[in-house]
Design an enzyme around this catalytic site. Structure first.
Site, PDB file in Angstrom:
ATOM      1  N   GLU A  62      -5.385   4.043 -12.564  1.00 54.46           N
ATOM      2  CA  GLU A  62      -5.467   3.074 -13.660  1.00 54.46           C
ATOM      3  C   GLU A  62      -5.686   1.645 -13.176  1.00 54.46           C
ATOM      4  O   GLU A  62      -4.879   0.749 -13.419  1.00 54.46           O
ATOM      5  CB  GLU A  62      -4.213   3.182 -14.543  1.00 54.46           C
TER       6      GLU A  62
ATOM      7  N   GLU B 112      -3.423  14.295 -14.989  1.00 56.54           N
ATOM      8  CA  GLU B 112      -2.151  14.205 -15.703  1.00 56.54           C
ATOM      9  C   GLU B 112      -2.312  14.936 -17.028  1.00 56.54           C
ATOM     10  O   GLU B 112      -3.314  14.754 -17.720  1.00 56.54           O
ATOM     11  CB  GLU B 112      -1.765  12.741 -15.977  1.00 56.54           C
TER      12      GLU B 112
HETATM   13  C1  GAL Z   1      -0.524   7.600 -17.323  1.00 58.01           C
HETATM   14  C2  GAL Z   1      -0.270   6.947 -16.000  1.00 58.01           C
HETATM   15  C3  GAL Z   1       1.049   7.334 -15.401  1.00 58.01           C
HETATM   16  C4  GAL Z   1       2.126   7.222 -16.432  1.00 58.01           C
HETATM   17  C5  GAL Z   1       1.785   8.060 -17.611  1.00 58.01           C
HETATM   18  C6  GAL Z   1       2.769   7.956 -18.727  1.00 58.01           C
HETATM   19  O1  GAL Z   1      -1.478   6.923 -18.036  1.00 58.01           O
HETATM   20  O2  GAL Z   1      -1.291   7.264 -15.086  1.00 58.01           O
HETATM   21  O3  GAL Z   1       1.311   6.496 -14.313  1.00 58.01           O
HETATM   22  O4  GAL Z   1       2.238   5.907 -16.829  1.00 58.01           O
HETATM   23  O5  GAL Z   1       0.577   7.639 -18.156  1.00 58.01           O
HETATM   24  O6  GAL Z   1       4.043   8.286 -18.400  1.00 58.01           O
END
Ligand code: GAL
Length: 987
Positions: free
Chosen positions: A419, A496
């Site tokens: 990010e 993720e």
């Molecule tokens: C994503 C990010 C993570 C964390 C997650 C939410 O966008 O890459 O670092 O913030 O969201 O918990």
């Protein structure tokens, strides 16, 4: 004395000065002086408050505090009061004004001093001073001589100690600044913590560096080994198992019949580099080749499927400082839960963690120490990723990542960071990595729209429909046709997904189905591994402990409990989410086909045959075991399926259960357990299971109804008493009760409360008044065969409501002293109901603070409609206290799904509940209101009643806190519904 008054390095963009060239983390038999332990420490409030001569060897630090190195200084004093500053949590925002590279003048600065002795035999003239992790910028003096300064908190920095180090007494002085230009590059979603948080050592300097290249040709079975060594002098390579003795490391050595490294068979060949000086460096060599073949991610010629987690280092008392035992605990827990991959989000972990991944077998996406997310709210204005002034800092981080971790076979992908938008500096970092190490792939999610400098099409938090489109190669096109064509040729990963905050994530099995259906999809990583709660005491004299989250330290800006979004609770107890994930991703899938009397075993492994597993069967009649045995399953190759007919002893056990006439459900469960010890679990550890209903329950006997009789103030129906006005059940036999009545509200989960990509569900629920419904009784009508209570549930100001008819019938029951009471609830929406219901069921209470609970149905853990794969039908015994799931922020939890029958043994009597045929059951020692109002676990205390929820259905959990809400079939629409449950008591 050298210049220690210039602090320009704090805010300039330079990654550091005076540092040695980055190199691999390795052990050598040359002497090392470990400087971990108690150091003298003083926390200055900023650059205006520094100690003038602190670096001077004779400076008197006797009055200073002692602080452990390694540690995060804000964690000192916990679980009591933090002694130095306090932890602060933000997800996206910087905790200071965004004005790069400037940082606040109030810049807590730790002054560290450490005296140590250098033995005469130590080669002081050729030594390096090594810092494995310092957050966020620091300058170093050895014996008053300034060696340099550094940034890049989670990367190793080495300085040349020769010239400053001497035999006898030495004094090391280090100044560590909480904020620096580097902070702009370290805006990961985590607690802001500072200090020397990883080890410090002085090491004799010998072999400078080496790079092990160990490829595997799956067609020939040949391994190729070449080790690039950076001197000094001649170095030889010995790997006895491969017949390499005293050879030129550069080879290349071609070895037939080598066994490749993989997550499932992490075969490491032990070797060593021997320098002509006599220095020896142990090597652990894993042969493997990573390649994209026809758009599929392969290792050693076979597709791999990542069943991963995002891990960033955490311990509830020490923050980012972890012991080797904690790292091992993480790896073992991952392996034991079928996790095969880890993304080191969002920075390189302690290098010992990667040693453990090599040893026990985990695929690693090794990520750089980089995130600039806090520029996004400003439209990425002045984002360092595309500003040439930051190019050196970006390259520095990429170089130090790759150089440090390049010798780990577990690392198959380099990830630039997270990010940070897009820009030329990221592209430059990728280009550098590509020329330095073409044996691994490059990942960076932020480049998903064009994928111009990455090798994987990476996405986060997309829903299953979009994922399926990606799987089919039908994602929306990019702006540039060339990029578009390239992107469609790339494997796709979910870097993720399945945001594990609070109760959830829901829908994991939907994702897994899509992943397994498309070769392009290489799997993904759950966000995230562990809740980052901080252990604290409730007060100075109140030693009840709880887990703190954002805001609990009085932060000015913070993101609350978004930091508690892991599959493990902060103490590393697996959450229901991890138990669910383990089941969803099991590497062999066992299916039971009762009609055909067959069991099939599908092997989803990458390379492992199923022969390492023992298969066992158990037959349970009404949840009581009535037979068990072992099942001969032929060794099944990866990707293959075996079908096994039921063996004779299993058939006999089932026949006996069929004939016993108990009328209970008979279930066959087959488990796959480790046949022998593995490095990560002992023989007998369960890897996978399957279950099938072989004999359904007999229909319950018809109900000869009793008449309901109106008395003064109450209505009697069998042994039940109802209040004439409220229509509530107030007594059953000797048991005092209160309820049941319709309930549609639940203590909102984090996924109900938050919405990263859409309006949070809670908004519509509150607008509809679902949290403040009034239960208005319209009629209480006894008759010849029972009692009918009609009511309407509605919120003030709303014209929509739910009509509810409670129809009660009773009979005396087969046993003396046991009477059956049946409730049929019919709910009919009235008016417009555009919102789903949180839950639909009845709620009641009985006296008590705790009770024993025994139930037959899925368990042992909680389960919800979109997170229930891990619950298996059985007979379970627990207590109300143990049935509460301690989410860091209290919320709806503890539901036992599709319960057939339950017995609650409370001080006031025993209540038997029978679903007709099934009911969701929750029992808790506090009300929904108290649960919803609590900010932390210690805010909850039993109120003297046991609150019982008997639910027809729940709204799904989903993953809306950061991702999609429940999928359509898991939405609980307000439509006409009817459900039934029976009650009885025993003394
Ligand atoms: C994503 C990010 C993570 C964390 C997650 C939410 O966008 O890459 O670092 O913030 O969201 O918990």
């Amino acid at each position: 004395m050298n210049d220690h008054h210039s602090h320009a390095y704090v805010e300039d963009r330079s990654p550091g000065t005076g540092r040695l060239r980055p190199r691999a983390a390795f052990a050598s038999d040359l002497p090392v002086l470990r400087l971990d332990g108690d150091w003298r420490f003083r926390l200055a409030s900023g650059l205006d408050d520094l100690t003038a001569d602190f670096a001077a060897p004779d400076f008197d630090d006797g009055a200073w505090d002692l602080l452990a190195v390694p540690s995060c200084w804000q964690m000192t004093g916990l679980p009591g009061e933090p002694r130095y500053g306090a932890p602060a949590y933000t997800n996206i925002h910087y905790p200071f004004p965004v004005d790069p590279p400037r940082v606040p003048r109030h810049n807590p600065t730790g002054e560290y001093r450490r005296e140590f002795d250098v033995p005469d035999a130590f080669p002081a003239a050729a030594a390096v001073l090594r810092f494995e992790g310092v957050d966020s910028a620091f300058a170093v003096w050895l014996n008053g001589i300034r060696l340099g300064d550094g940034k890049g908190s989670r990367l190793t920095t080495e300085f040349d100690a020769a010239g400053a180090l001497r035999p006898g007494r030495n004094v090391l002085a280090v100044r560590v600044h909480q904020w620096s230009s580097g902070s702009y590059l370290e805006d990961q979603d985590m607690w802001w913590l500072s200090g020397i948080f990883r080890s410090v050592s002085v090491a004799a300097r010998g072999i400078e560096d080496f790079f092990v290249h160990a490829g595997y040709d799956h067609e020939s079975g040949r391994g190729t080994l070449a080790v690039d060594v950076t001197g000094p002098g001649q170095v030889s390579l010995t790997v006895p198992e491969l017949g390499i003795t005293g050879a030129d490391p550069a080879g290349p050595h071609v070895i037939d019949g080598v066994r490749p490294w993989s997550d499932e068979n992490p075969r490491l060949y032990q070797g060593e580099l021997v320098a002509e000086t006599g220095e020896r460096i142990p090597l652990r060599i894993g042969f493997r080749t990573v390649a994209v073949v026809d758009g599929v991610l392969t290792v050693n010629g076979r597709p791999i499927s990542l069943r991963g987690v995002n891990r960033h280092e955490w311990h509830p008392l020490t923050g980012r400082t972890l012991t080797g035992d904690t790292m091992l605990a993480d790896v073992l827990l991952m392996k034991r839960h079928n996790v095969n991959a880890v993304r080191t989000s969002h920075y390189p972990p302690d290098h010992r963690f990667l040693d453990l991944c090599d040893e026990h077998g985990l695929w690693v996406f090794c990520e750089g120490d980089l995130e600039t997310h806090g520029f996004e709210p400003g439209g990425w204005h002045r984002n360092p990723s595309d500003d040439p002034a930051w190019r050196e800092a970006y390259l520095d981080r990429a170089v130090r990542l790759v150089e440090r971790d390049k010798n780990h076979p577990s690392v198959i992908v380099w990830s630039l960071g997270n990010e940070s938008g897009t820009g030329a500096n990221l592209a430059a970092a990728a280009a550098w990595i590509r020329q330095r190490d073409d044996s691994r792939l490059i990942h960076y999610e932020g480049d998903w729209a064009s994928c111009s400098y990455v090798d994987l099409y990476s996405r986060m938090y997309i829903g299953v429909d979009e994922l399926a489109a990606v799987g089919r190669g039908q994602e929306a096109p990019t702006a540039d046709p060339a990029d578009d064509a390239r992107r469609r040729s790339l494997p796709a990963v979910l870097c993720e997904y399945g945001h594990a905050m609070g109760n959830g994530p829901g829908g994991l099995s939907d994702y897994q189905q899509v992943i397994e259906a498309h070769r392009r999809l290489a799997g993904g990583f759950i966000w995230e591994w562990i809740d980052h709660g901080i252990l604290r005491h409730a007060g100075q004299d109140d030693h009840r402990s709880f887990y703190a989250y954002g805001g609990d330290f009085g932060e000015e800006v913070h993101d609350g409990n978004f930091v508690a979004d892991g599959l493990l609770f902060p103490d590393r107890t697996p959450s229901p989410g991890l138990v669910e994930y383990k089941k969803v991703i099991e590497p062999v899938r066992i299916r039971i086909d009762p009609a055909a009397c067959r069991i099939t075993v599908l092997n989803l492994h990458h390379v492992r045959h199923s022969g390492y597993l023992d298969f066992r069967w158990t037959v349970e009649d009404g949840g009581e075991p009535v037979g068990s045995g072992s099942l001969a399953v032929p060794a099944t190759a990866p990707g293959a399926t075996s079908t096994v007919e039921w063996p004779a002893d299993l058939t006999a056990a089932l026949d006996a259960a069929r004939k016993d006439g108990s009328g209970h459900e008979v279930w066959l469960t087959v488990t796959a357990v480790l046949a022998a010890d593995e490095t990560w679990a002992a023989a007998g550890h369960e890897v996978a299971w399957g279950q099938g209903l072989v004999v359904p329950a007999a229909a319950s006997s018809p109900f000869p109804p009793a008449a309901a009789i109106a008395h003064d103030g109450y209505v009697a129906l069998g042994s039940a008493r109802f209040d004439t006005r409220s229509g509530l059940l107030v007594r059953l036999g000797d048991l005092e009760l209160d309820g049941p009545q319709l309930d549609v509200w639940r203590a909102p989960t984090d996924n109900d409360l938050l919405g990263a990509f859409a309006e949070p569900q809670i908004t519509a629920w509150r607008t509809a008044g679902l949290d403040r419904m009034h239960h208005e009784v319209l009629r209480v009508a006894p008759d010849e065969s029972g009692l009918t209570v009609t009511a309407r549930l509605a919120a003030a100001g709303s014209s929509s409501g739910l009509h509810v008819v409670y129809r009660w019938t009773a009979c005396d029951g087969p046993d003396a002293g046991q009477a059956r009471l049946r409730l049929e609830t019919t709910v009919t929406p009235d008016g417009a109901w555009p919102v789903p219901l949180p839950r639909l069921g009845v709620a009641m209470s009985l006296p008590g603070t705790d009770a024993e609970v025994e139930w037959f149905g899925p368990g042992p853990g909680e389960a919800y409609r979109d997170s229930r794969t891990a619950a298996r039908v059985g007979r379970y015994r627990s207590t109300v206290a143990a049935m509460q799931t301690p989410y860091v922020r209290p919320q709806e939890n503890g539901n036992r799904h599709r319960v057939r029958s339950a017995r609650i043994t409370a001080p006031g009597g025993t209540l038997l509940i029978t679903g007709a045929p099934v009911i969701d059951l929750t029992v808790r020692p506090w009300s929904t209101r108290a649960l919803a109002a609590a900010a932390h676990q210690h805010d909850l205390a039993p109120d003297g009643r046991l609150h019982l929820h008997l639910d027809h259905a729940h709204h799904g959990l989903g993953s809306a806190a950061c991702g999609p809400g429940p999928s359509a079939p898991d939405v609980l629409a307000a439509v006409t519904a009817a459900f039934a449950v029976e009650f009885s008591t025993t003394r």
